[in-house]
Design a protein around this motif. Structure first.
Motif, PDB file in Angstrom:
ATOM      1  N   ASN A  50     -13.307 -11.359  20.619  1.00 16.65           N
ATOM      2  CA  ASN A  50     -13.973 -10.093  20.320  1.00 16.65           C
ATOM      3  C   ASN A  50     -14.817 -10.126  19.051  1.00 16.65           C
ATOM      4  O   ASN A  50     -15.452  -9.125  18.712  1.00 16.65           O
ATOM      5  CB  ASN A  50     -12.928  -8.961  20.196  1.00 16.65           C
ATOM      6  N   TYR A  51     -14.862 -11.257  18.349  1.00 18.65           N
ATOM      7  CA  TYR A  51     -15.671 -11.347  17.140  1.00 18.65           C
ATOM      8  C   TYR A  51     -17.160 -11.355  17.495  1.00 18.65           C
ATOM      9  O   TYR A  51     -17.554 -11.744  18.595  1.00 18.65           O
ATOM     10  CB  TYR A  51     -15.325 -12.599  16.350  1.00 18.65           C
TER      11      TYR A  51
ATOM     12  N   GLY B 191     -19.109  -8.971  18.140  1.00 20.87           N
ATOM     13  CA  GLY B 191     -19.399  -8.128  19.295  1.00 20.87           C
ATOM     14  C   GLY B 191     -19.125  -8.808  20.621  1.00 20.87           C
ATOM     15  O   GLY B 191     -19.763  -8.483  21.634  1.00 20.87           O
ATOM     16  N   GLY B 192     -18.161  -9.741  20.622  1.00 22.02           N
ATOM     17  CA  GLY B 192     -17.818 -10.444  21.855  1.00 22.02           C
ATOM     18  C   GLY B 192     -18.643 -11.685  22.106  1.00 22.02           C
ATOM     19  O   GLY B 192     -18.489 -12.339  23.141  1.00 22.02           O
ATOM     20  N   ARG B 193     -19.494 -12.081  21.155  1.00 15.19           N
ATOM     21  CA  ARG B 193     -20.384 -13.236  21.357  1.00 15.19           C
ATOM     22  C   ARG B 193     -19.950 -14.476  20.580  1.00 15.19           C
ATOM     23  O   ARG B 193     -20.593 -15.521  20.670  1.00 15.19           O
ATOM     24  CB  ARG B 193     -21.813 -12.877  20.945  1.00 15.19           C
TER      25      ARG B 193
ATOM     26  N   HIS C 148     -15.669 -13.494  12.004  1.00 17.02           N
ATOM     27  CA  HIS C 148     -15.706 -12.098  12.437  1.00 17.02           C
ATOM     28  C   HIS C 148     -17.106 -11.502  12.320  1.00 17.02           C
ATOM     29  O   HIS C 148     -17.603 -10.867  13.253  1.00 17.02           O
ATOM     30  CB  HIS C 148     -14.713 -11.278  11.610  1.00 17.02           C
TER      31      HIS C 148
ATOM     32  N   GLY D   1      -7.415  -1.204  25.563  1.00 19.58           N
ATOM     33  CA  GLY D   1      -8.267  -2.214  24.960  1.00 19.58           C
ATOM     34  C   GLY D   1      -7.517  -3.319  24.245  1.00 19.58           C
ATOM     35  O   GLY D   1      -8.082  -4.039  23.419  1.00 19.58           O
ATOM     36  N   HIS D   2      -6.232  -3.476  24.578  1.00 15.10           N
ATOM     37  CA  HIS D   2      -5.411  -4.497  23.926  1.00 15.10           C
ATOM     38  C   HIS D   2      -4.282  -4.883  24.863  1.00 15.10           C
ATOM     39  O   HIS D   2      -3.703  -4.033  25.541  1.00 15.10           O
ATOM     40  CB  HIS D   2      -4.839  -3.958  22.622  1.00 15.10           C
TER      41      HIS D   2
ATOM     42  N   ASN E 276     -12.495  -7.390  24.874  1.00 17.32           N
ATOM     43  CA  ASN E 276     -13.901  -7.021  24.858  1.00 17.32           C
ATOM     44  C   ASN E 276     -14.371  -6.772  26.300  1.00 17.32           C
ATOM     45  O   ASN E 276     -13.599  -6.904  27.252  1.00 17.32           O
ATOM     46  CB  ASN E 276     -14.746  -8.094  24.162  1.00 17.32           C
ATOM     47  N   ALA E 277     -15.627  -6.433  26.455  1.00 18.64           N
ATOM     48  CA  ALA E 277     -16.134  -6.080  27.782  1.00 18.64           C
ATOM     49  C   ALA E 277     -15.985  -7.222  28.769  1.00 18.64           C
ATOM     50  O   ALA E 277     -15.608  -7.023  29.933  1.00 18.64           O
ATOM     51  CB  ALA E 277     -17.602  -5.650  27.680  1.00 18.64           C
TER      52      ALA E 277
END
Length: 244
Positions: free
Chosen positions: A35-36, A38-40, A10, A86-87, A65-66
């Motif tokens: 989504n961990y 920041g999505g990366r 995370h 968002g889910h 995430n985006a």
């Protein structure tokens, strides 16, 4: 029940070093989610995972995430209310996200796929029906070999009684058409901050005991409360004292 320490990603900072440490563990296991970081997380993990093809990797589907929002909309698997919230637990999205996870991580087979905090669904009255539909997708994915098992990673779903272990077992059996389903793992927070589940287990009750009694794996998340526990409570807190 045996215990082992796995790598959660995370907020991990040194990804390469963390993967090497996890891979050298007697019981290696890496837990991540789209989504961990920041999505990366998936893209940062993939190059290191390529050097350790046998290390089990578990990931999740749920939070958007985006990248998931953009690609999911383009693929037509993202219901508008879910995108706004968002889910998502929508079956088409879960199916699509499993394939994205496999591709992004470079894993032909995921060790586990968790539905991520299903209690966050924007339709609480539809939660159990959505879980059943998502489980049906994951049963198909297990049958084809895309995932070895699936489960639920929750923050407070058991505490709020959004579902119980018995509920999950029943819904998975209905999805599979048999009690011989592939829901074999749950994940929930266990730490000095979130000790309720552990306390119940000491008295032979609660989700840890109920899942273990079914032969499921139980994964503790946030054992350091997102990395905050070593500095909690803050200095000068009324709950903090020093010995002179």
């Amino acid at each position: 029940m045996t215990a082992a320490l796995g790598l959660g990603t995370h907020r991990v900072r040194e990804v390469a070093a963390a993967v090497e440490l996890a891979a050298a563990s007697p019981a290696p296991w890496i837990d991540t989610a789209p989504n961990y970081l920041g999505g990366r997380a998936h893209h940062r993990l993939a190059p290191m995972l390529a050097a350790h093809p046998t290390v089990p990797v578990a990931t999740k589907a749920g939070f958007l995430n985006a990248a998931a929002l953009s690609r999911g909309r383009a693929a037509g698997v993202m219901p508008a209310p879910d995108a706004a919230a968002g889910h998502s637990l929508a079956a088409p999205y879960v199916r699509w996200q499993v394939e994205q996870n496999r591709a992004d991580l470079g894993r032909g087979r995921l060790a586990a796929l968790f539905l991520h905090n299903p209690e966050r669904t924007c339709r609480p009255d539809r939660l159990h029906a959505q879980l059943r539909e998502a489980f049906a997708v994951l049963e198909q994915q297990a049958t084809t070999g895309a995932v070895r098992m699936y489960g639920v990673a929750t923050w407070d779903g058991f505490d709020t009684e959004a579902f119980t272990v018995a509920d999950l077992d029943q819904l998975a059996a209905e999805a599979a058409g048999s009690a011989d389903h592939h829901l074999r793992v749950i994940q929930l927070p266990v730490s000095l901050v979130a000790a309720d589940a552990f306390t119940l287990a000491l008295h032979g009750r609660g989700p840890i005991t109920e899942a273990a009694g079914r032969g499921w794996a139980v994964h503790a998340s946030a054992p350091l409360h997102g990395g905050e526990l070593p500095t909690w409570p803050p200095p000068n807190s009324p709950h903090c004292y020093t010995r002179g």
